[in-house]
Design a protein around this motif. Sequence first.
Motif, PDB file in Angstrom:
ATOM      1  N   GLU A 136       0.859  -1.322   0.101  1.00 16.57           N
ATOM      2  CA  GLU A 136      -0.003  -0.361  -0.050  1.00 16.57           C
ATOM      3  C   GLU A 136       0.756   1.247   0.071  1.00 16.57           C
ATOM      4  O   GLU A 136       0.602   2.410  -0.596  1.00 16.57           O
ATOM      5  N   ASN A 137       1.523   1.380   0.837  1.00 15.70           N
ATOM      6  CA  ASN A 137       3.007   2.342   0.876  1.00 15.70           C
ATOM      7  C   ASN A 137       4.032   2.447   0.438  1.00 15.70           C
ATOM      8  O   ASN A 137       4.884   2.993   0.824  1.00 15.70           O
ATOM      9  N   GLY A 138       4.453   1.156  -0.333  1.00  8.89           N
ATOM     10  CA  GLY A 138       5.641   0.799  -0.770  1.00  8.89           C
ATOM     11  C   GLY A 138       6.094   1.140  -2.234  1.00  8.89           C
ATOM     12  O   GLY A 138       5.119   2.039  -2.854  1.00  8.89           O
ATOM     13  N   ILE A 139       7.336   1.177  -2.477  1.00  6.58           N
ATOM     14  CA  ILE A 139       7.837   1.349  -3.949  1.00  6.58           C
ATOM     15  C   ILE A 139       7.289   0.134  -4.851  1.00  6.58           C
ATOM     16  O   ILE A 139       6.933  -0.775  -4.465  1.00  6.58           O
ATOM     17  N   GLN A 140       7.070   0.521  -6.321  1.00 11.13           N
ATOM     18  CA  GLN A 140       6.714  -0.109  -7.287  1.00 11.13           C
ATOM     19  C   GLN A 140       7.782  -1.130  -7.702  1.00 11.13           C
ATOM     20  O   GLN A 140       9.053  -1.098  -7.709  1.00 11.13           O
ATOM     21  N   ILE A 141       7.572  -2.356  -7.968  1.00 13.05           N
ATOM     22  CA  ILE A 141       8.595  -3.366  -7.818  1.00 13.05           C
ATOM     23  C   ILE A 141       7.936  -4.432  -9.043  1.00 13.05           C
ATOM     24  O   ILE A 141       6.641  -4.274  -9.230  1.00 13.05           O
ATOM     25  N   LYS A 142       8.658  -5.322  -9.621  1.00 10.25           N
ATOM     26  CA  LYS A 142       8.127  -6.334 -10.628  1.00 10.25           C
ATOM     27  C   LYS A 142       7.402  -7.418  -9.823  1.00 10.25           C
ATOM     28  O   LYS A 142       7.901  -7.670  -8.564  1.00 10.25           O
ATOM     29  N   ALA A 143       6.062  -7.692 -10.306  1.00  6.60           N
ATOM     30  CA  ALA A 143       5.306  -8.585  -9.757  1.00  6.60           C
ATOM     31  C   ALA A 143       6.070  -9.779  -9.166  1.00  6.60           C
ATOM     32  O   ALA A 143       5.797 -10.530  -7.934  1.00  6.60           O
ATOM     33  N   HIS A 144       6.689 -10.597 -10.180  1.00  3.36           N
ATOM     34  CA  HIS A 144       7.320 -11.610  -9.726  1.00  3.36           C
ATOM     35  C   HIS A 144       8.501 -11.724  -8.734  1.00  3.36           C
ATOM     36  O   HIS A 144       8.725 -12.778  -8.073  1.00  3.36           O
ATOM     37  N   GLU A 145       8.834 -10.514  -8.458  1.00  4.18           N
ATOM     38  CA  GLU A 145       9.861 -10.237  -7.160  1.00  4.18           C
ATOM     39  C   GLU A 145       8.989 -10.045  -5.891  1.00  4.18           C
ATOM     40  O   GLU A 145       9.565 -10.335  -4.821  1.00  4.18           O
ATOM     41  N   PHE A 146       7.989  -9.222  -6.052  1.00  4.83           N
ATOM     42  CA  PHE A 146       6.785  -9.262  -4.955  1.00  4.83           C
ATOM     43  C   PHE A 146       6.515 -10.521  -4.346  1.00  4.83           C
ATOM     44  O   PHE A 146       6.207 -10.937  -3.051  1.00  4.83           O
ATOM     45  N   PHE A 147       5.656 -11.560  -5.372  1.00  5.92           N
ATOM     46  CA  PHE A 147       5.400 -12.557  -5.010  1.00  5.92           C
ATOM     47  C   PHE A 147       6.369 -13.929  -5.063  1.00  5.92           C
ATOM     48  O   PHE A 147       7.485 -13.679  -5.662  1.00  5.92           O
ATOM     49  N   SER A 148       6.102 -15.126  -4.537  1.00  5.70           N
ATOM     50  CA  SER A 148       7.108 -16.257  -4.478  1.00  5.70           C
ATOM     51  C   SER A 148       6.328 -17.535  -5.073  1.00  5.70           C
ATOM     52  O   SER A 148       5.039 -17.515  -5.291  1.00  5.70           O
ATOM     53  N   ASP A 149       7.065 -18.517  -5.351  1.00  2.86           N
ATOM     54  CA  ASP A 149       6.276 -19.849  -5.910  1.00  2.86           C
ATOM     55  C   ASP A 149       5.377 -20.051  -4.922  1.00  2.86           C
ATOM     56  O   ASP A 149       4.359 -20.928  -5.113  1.00  2.86           O
ATOM     57  N   ASN A 150       5.529 -19.959  -3.515  1.00  2.00           N
ATOM     58  CA  ASN A 150       4.865 -20.456  -2.476  1.00  2.00           C
ATOM     59  C   ASN A 150       3.341 -19.751  -2.368  1.00  2.00           C
ATOM     60  O   ASN A 150       2.483 -20.345  -1.946  1.00  2.00           O
ATOM     61  N   ASP A 151       3.382 -18.655  -3.156  1.00  2.00           N
ATOM     62  CA  ASP A 151       2.025 -18.045  -3.591  1.00  2.00           C
ATOM     63  C   ASP A 151       0.954 -18.522  -4.222  1.00  2.00           C
ATOM     64  O   ASP A 151      -0.080 -18.226  -4.630  1.00  2.00           O
ATOM     65  N   ILE A 152       1.718 -19.498  -5.346  1.00  2.00           N
ATOM     66  CA  ILE A 152       0.731 -20.076  -6.324  1.00  2.00           C
ATOM     67  C   ILE A 152      -0.315 -21.014  -5.602  1.00  2.00           C
ATOM     68  O   ILE A 152      -0.203 -21.588  -4.870  1.00  2.00           O
ATOM     69  N   GLY A 153      -1.512 -20.661  -5.965  1.00  2.00           N
ATOM     70  CA  GLY A 153      -2.638 -21.163  -5.352  1.00  2.00           C
ATOM     71  C   GLY A 153      -3.382 -20.231  -4.762  1.00  2.00           C
ATOM     72  O   GLY A 153      -4.714 -20.595  -4.342  1.00  2.00           O
ATOM     73  N   TYR A 154      -2.702 -19.087  -4.238  1.00  2.00           N
ATOM     74  CA  TYR A 154      -3.319 -18.452  -3.204  1.00  2.00           C
ATOM     75  C   TYR A 154      -4.305 -17.488  -4.111  1.00  2.00           C
ATOM     76  O   TYR A 154      -4.313 -17.146  -5.385  1.00  2.00           O
ATOM     77  N   ILE A 155      -5.684 -17.164  -3.291  1.00  2.00           N
ATOM     78  CA  ILE A 155      -6.751 -16.378  -3.989  1.00  2.00           C
ATOM     79  C   ILE A 155      -6.648 -14.987  -3.462  1.00  2.00           C
ATOM     80  O   ILE A 155      -6.857 -14.786  -2.339  1.00  2.00           O
ATOM     81  N   LEU A 156      -6.358 -14.210  -4.516  1.00  2.00           N
ATOM     82  CA  LEU A 156      -6.512 -12.533  -4.247  1.00  2.00           C
ATOM     83  C   LEU A 156      -7.799 -12.192  -4.110  1.00  2.00           C
ATOM     84  O   LEU A 156      -8.846 -12.644  -4.649  1.00  2.00           O
ATOM     85  N   GLU A 157      -8.049 -11.292  -3.032  1.00  2.00           N
ATOM     86  CA  GLU A 157      -9.401 -10.961  -2.621  1.00  2.00           C
ATOM     87  C   GLU A 157      -9.671  -9.593  -3.244  1.00  2.00           C
ATOM     88  O   GLU A 157      -8.888  -8.360  -3.045  1.00  2.00           O
TER      89      GLU A 157
END
Length: 306
Positions: free
Chosen positions: A285-306
């Motif tokens: 929310e208050n952070g700097i922009q980064i590439k999405a693949h650097e923000f998320f990790s493989d452990n997040d695969i399967g997670y449901i965004l709300e």
Amino acid sequence: MKIVFIGGVKFSHAILEAILKKGFLIDAVFSYDESKEKNYSDYVSFNKITKKYKIKHVKVMNINDIQNVELIKKIQPDLILVMGWSQLLKKEILKIPQIGVIGSHPTELPKYRGRAPIPWTILKDLKESAETFFWIEEGTDNGDILDQEIFLIDSDEDAKSLYHKIIDLGKKMILKNLKLIEQGTIIRKKQDSTKFIENWNKRTVEDGKINWTSPSNDIYKLVRATTEPYPGAFTFFRNGKIKIWKALLTNQYSSKPGKIMQINDLGVFVGTLDNMIILQDVSSENGIQIKAHEFFSDNDIGYILE
């Protein structure tokens, strides 16, 4: 020619800078008080530019406050320029300048009037739009047209690129028209009310929330419409709010709305009502922009965004 300038956002600042660099004199600048910064995502301070050009600078809560009206009366401007200003001017100000009050609106008036024109232009999937300078009267965007230039909108246009396109066009138009006015040429073209299509409503930060059960193209338009200089589209991930600044469409089918399907160097693939969409640039929310693949990790695969 005595000119008062009223503006408070990036567009305003760019127009003012172009005017001053071309040698036109501005007698006073009215901008938003610093406390208003939280209300305008494209807020800009005018402190440096007014100091550089030694211009009287007045910061206001409301341009229609009596002290501001009286100050403008005291200046006795021939012309008032209102560039990138959300508050409607009351007739006490409108009747002050001898020549009139010029406003700007980044749509093809009179087709589209109202608030948040840049985001709505993208959300409405318009193929062309216009920068319009018009003579402000009582009412909303209904005065005589001074000048209007049509431009095309690219299929991948976002708020940032559209904003800059309008700035570049606006700078050329204001310089051309100030020169004509200085020479005594006053152009007034009545708006053809039969061409009016709709009045756009104000948008809030909450309007940027992504509904993952929407078609991918609707989500893609929302991301493009709300990216910089606006607050950004957003979703919730592990109880935290994240903003989506850039995305791509795919033709890869998914029936899992909001589910993170895969992650690679291109981005994070998320399911929607139909096809997957690729998140590319994100931030907390208050952070700097980064590439999405650097923000998320493989452990997040399967997670449901709300």
